[in-house]
Design a protein around this motif. Structure first.
Motif, PDB file in Angstrom:
ATOM      1  N   ILE A   1      28.218 -35.765 -23.959  1.00 50.50           N
ATOM      2  CA  ILE A   1      27.150 -35.478 -24.943  1.00 50.50           C
ATOM      3  C   ILE A   1      26.595 -36.672 -25.539  1.00 50.50           C
ATOM      4  N   ASN A   2      25.482 -37.118 -25.361  1.00 47.14           N
ATOM      5  CA  ASN A   2      25.027 -38.338 -25.788  1.00 47.14           C
ATOM      6  C   ASN A   2      24.619 -38.424 -27.337  1.00 47.14           C
ATOM      7  N   LEU A   3      24.725 -37.347 -28.013  1.00 46.03           N
ATOM      8  CA  LEU A   3      24.226 -37.198 -29.696  1.00 46.03           C
ATOM      9  C   LEU A   3      25.612 -36.547 -30.385  1.00 46.03           C
ATOM     10  N   ASN A   4      25.746 -37.383 -31.249  1.00 45.83           N
ATOM     11  CA  ASN A   4      26.760 -36.971 -32.276  1.00 45.83           C
ATOM     12  C   ASN A   4      26.824 -35.518 -32.852  1.00 45.83           C
ATOM     13  N   ILE A   5      25.643 -35.194 -32.984  1.00 47.54           N
ATOM     14  CA  ILE A   5      25.300 -33.893 -33.510  1.00 47.54           C
ATOM     15  C   ILE A   5      26.018 -32.700 -32.817  1.00 47.54           C
ATOM     16  N   PHE A   6      25.860 -32.792 -31.553  1.00 48.37           N
ATOM     17  CA  PHE A   6      26.197 -31.701 -30.760  1.00 48.37           C
ATOM     18  C   PHE A   6      27.895 -31.995 -30.493  1.00 48.37           C
ATOM     19  N   LYS A   7      28.318 -33.135 -30.525  1.00 52.16           N
ATOM     20  CA  LYS A   7      29.937 -33.209 -30.527  1.00 52.16           C
ATOM     21  C   LYS A   7      30.544 -32.567 -31.844  1.00 52.16           C
ATOM     22  N   TYR A   8      29.815 -32.661 -32.759  1.00 49.24           N
ATOM     23  CA  TYR A   8      30.466 -32.186 -34.121  1.00 49.24           C
ATOM     24  C   TYR A   8      30.155 -30.525 -34.060  1.00 49.24           C
ATOM     25  N   LEU A   9      28.950 -30.037 -33.717  1.00 52.70           N
ATOM     26  CA  LEU A   9      28.735 -28.410 -33.675  1.00 52.70           C
ATOM     27  C   LEU A   9      29.876 -28.034 -32.819  1.00 52.70           C
ATOM     28  N   ASN A  10      30.213 -28.570 -31.674  1.00 50.03           N
ATOM     29  CA  ASN A  10      30.927 -28.161 -30.673  1.00 50.03           C
ATOM     30  C   ASN A  10      32.523 -28.134 -31.494  1.00 50.03           C
TER      31      ASN A  10
ATOM     32  N   TYR B   1       9.922 -26.693 -33.174  1.00 50.09           N
ATOM     33  CA  TYR B   1       9.543 -25.606 -34.087  1.00 50.09           C
ATOM     34  C   TYR B   1      10.138 -24.619 -33.611  1.00 50.09           C
ATOM     35  N   THR B   2       9.947 -24.470 -32.186  1.00 50.68           N
ATOM     36  CA  THR B   2      10.153 -22.978 -31.645  1.00 50.68           C
ATOM     37  C   THR B   2      11.657 -23.068 -31.430  1.00 50.68           C
ATOM     38  N   ILE B   3      12.463 -23.908 -31.416  1.00 52.37           N
ATOM     39  CA  ILE B   3      14.010 -23.946 -30.989  1.00 52.37           C
ATOM     40  C   ILE B   3      14.939 -24.338 -32.438  1.00 52.37           C
ATOM     41  N   LYS B   4      13.889 -24.560 -33.635  1.00 47.94           N
ATOM     42  CA  LYS B   4      14.644 -24.895 -34.877  1.00 47.94           C
ATOM     43  C   LYS B   4      15.840 -23.867 -35.402  1.00 47.94           C
ATOM     44  N   ASP B   5      15.444 -22.884 -35.133  1.00 46.92           N
ATOM     45  CA  ASP B   5      16.310 -21.555 -35.558  1.00 46.92           C
ATOM     46  C   ASP B   5      17.235 -21.119 -34.452  1.00 46.92           C
ATOM     47  N   LYS B   6      17.425 -21.647 -33.500  1.00 39.31           N
ATOM     48  CA  LYS B   6      18.370 -21.549 -32.348  1.00 39.31           C
ATOM     49  C   LYS B   6      19.650 -22.212 -31.974  1.00 39.31           C
ATOM     50  N   MET B   7      20.105 -22.555 -33.072  1.00 44.06           N
ATOM     51  CA  MET B   7      21.479 -23.399 -32.976  1.00 44.06           C
ATOM     52  C   MET B   7      22.665 -22.673 -32.132  1.00 44.06           C
TER      53      MET B   7
END
Length: 349
Positions: free
Chosen positions: A76-85, A60-66
């Motif tokens: 990167i082991n998670l697709n979300i970070f590949k996508y964001l980058n 919750y503390t980091i949810k708004d810190k994209m």
């Protein structure tokens, strides 16, 4: 938290740290926060015996810190970070809307995993979040000795450490010993405390100088004050230090010897007739005290004719040993008490 914020880089050593603090501060400061200190993300979370609740608060503390999650590693082991980058961090025309939408979808999925307590997914995603953010992770805890079960939190800490997450456990002063017994190899970062104390008093102390100051003072704040008083403000090398041993010696001997040592440090060489008038003591007592100080290797004596002549003995190894055996509050506790007094003065003074 001032010590942590001002010396954050000194905690990035892959060690497990404990930071004793005032119980009231912890109780008044239960909402987590994430903020940068010299470009180091410091993530503070209130931990409880419930691992589910602790991780939920962390996320919750980091949810708004994209925007803090810009990847600096190739794998990167998670697709979300590949996508964001791909669509936000590493493109000339950043598409903030698409990135934000994907980020919150990921966070939503993680919260759903937490609510359903899909433990493996929760741990995997949380660890990846932390490995990419690379924060200094601060867990605030209340009196852990009263927790019904602590093993879950302990295993969580050990798992994070295996992934090189830097962790500080901030606890009430009175539960420090219990925390030290519970968590293997946990310790107080006296280097950081030393540098913080120096900074608070107008001194810029390097790590090398801080290590040496700890060695020669054994963390005795009264000795540190004397050393800093006679040293430069910018302490980058050991050459910038001035150790006023003649001022320090009277402060490290038992109180009954203090007056004699003050005289000895001023005149260097003397016999009993030189100091008798300055002491409100009987001759046999003076001789006994001088004999004790000779045994402590603070004085040397030799006979010249019928007189015993005493001379100051500046043996640094012996002085270090005396300092090591002094009973006093440790450095962190002394700095903590001093900061608390200053805090109360600001409130009520």
């Amino acid at each position: 938290m001032d010590i942590i914020y001002q010396t954050a880089s000194d905690f990035l050593t892959n060690d497990l740290w404990v930071m004793p603090t005032d119980r009231n501060i912890l109780e008044l400061d239960e909402s987590g926060e994430l903020k940068a200190s010299n470009n180091i993300p410091v993530l503070r979370v209130l931990a409880t015996p419930s691992l589910k609740k602790t991780i939920s608060r962390l996320v919750y503390t980091i949810k708004d810190k994209m925007v803090l999650f810009k990847n600096k590693e190739e794998d990167i082991n998670l697709n979300i970070f590949k996508y964001l980058n791909k669509i936000y961090f590493n493109t000339p025309n950043k598409n903030y809307y698409r990135a934000k939408k994907a980020w919150y979808r990921f966070i939503g999925d993680l919260f759903e995993d937490i609510n359903n307590w899909n433990f493996k997914k929760v741990m995997s995603k949380t660890i990846i979040l932390l490995k990419i953010l690379k924060p200094l992770l601060v867990f605030d805890v209340h009196d852990v000795s009263k927790w019904n079960h602590i093993e879950g939190f302990k295993k969580f800490i050990n798992t994070l450490r295996k992934h090189n997450i830097n962790i500080i456990i901030r606890c009430p002063v009175e539960s420090t010993n219990y925390v030290k017994k519970t968590f293997e190899n946990i310790k107080i970062n006296n280097i950081a405390v030393m540098k913080y104390y120096g900074k608070s008093n107008g001194y810029n102390i390097s790590t090398k100088v801080a290590e040496y100051l700890l060695k020669i003072s054994n963390g005795n704040i009264n000795i540190l004050k004397l050393i800093l008083r006679y040293s430069k403000r910018d302490l980058k090398t050991l050459r910038d230090l001035k150790i006023p041993w003649l001022k320090i010696i009277p402060s490290i001997v038992p109180k009954k010897y203090k007056k004699i040592m003050e005289i000895a440090c001023n005149i260097k060489k003397f016999n009993i007739n030189c100091i008798n008038n300055y002491l409100d003591l009987k001759i046999p007592t003076i001789y006994a005290y001088l004999s004790d100080l000779v045994d402590m290797k603070l004085l040397k004596k030799r006979r010249i004719g019928k007189n015993l002549v005493y001379k100051l003995n500046l043996d640094k190894e012996e002085l270090f040993q005396i300092i090591k055996n002094i009973d006093y509050k440790d450095l962190h506790y002394s700095v903590f008490l001093e900061s608390q007094q200053n805090y109360k003065f600001r409130l009520f003074g």
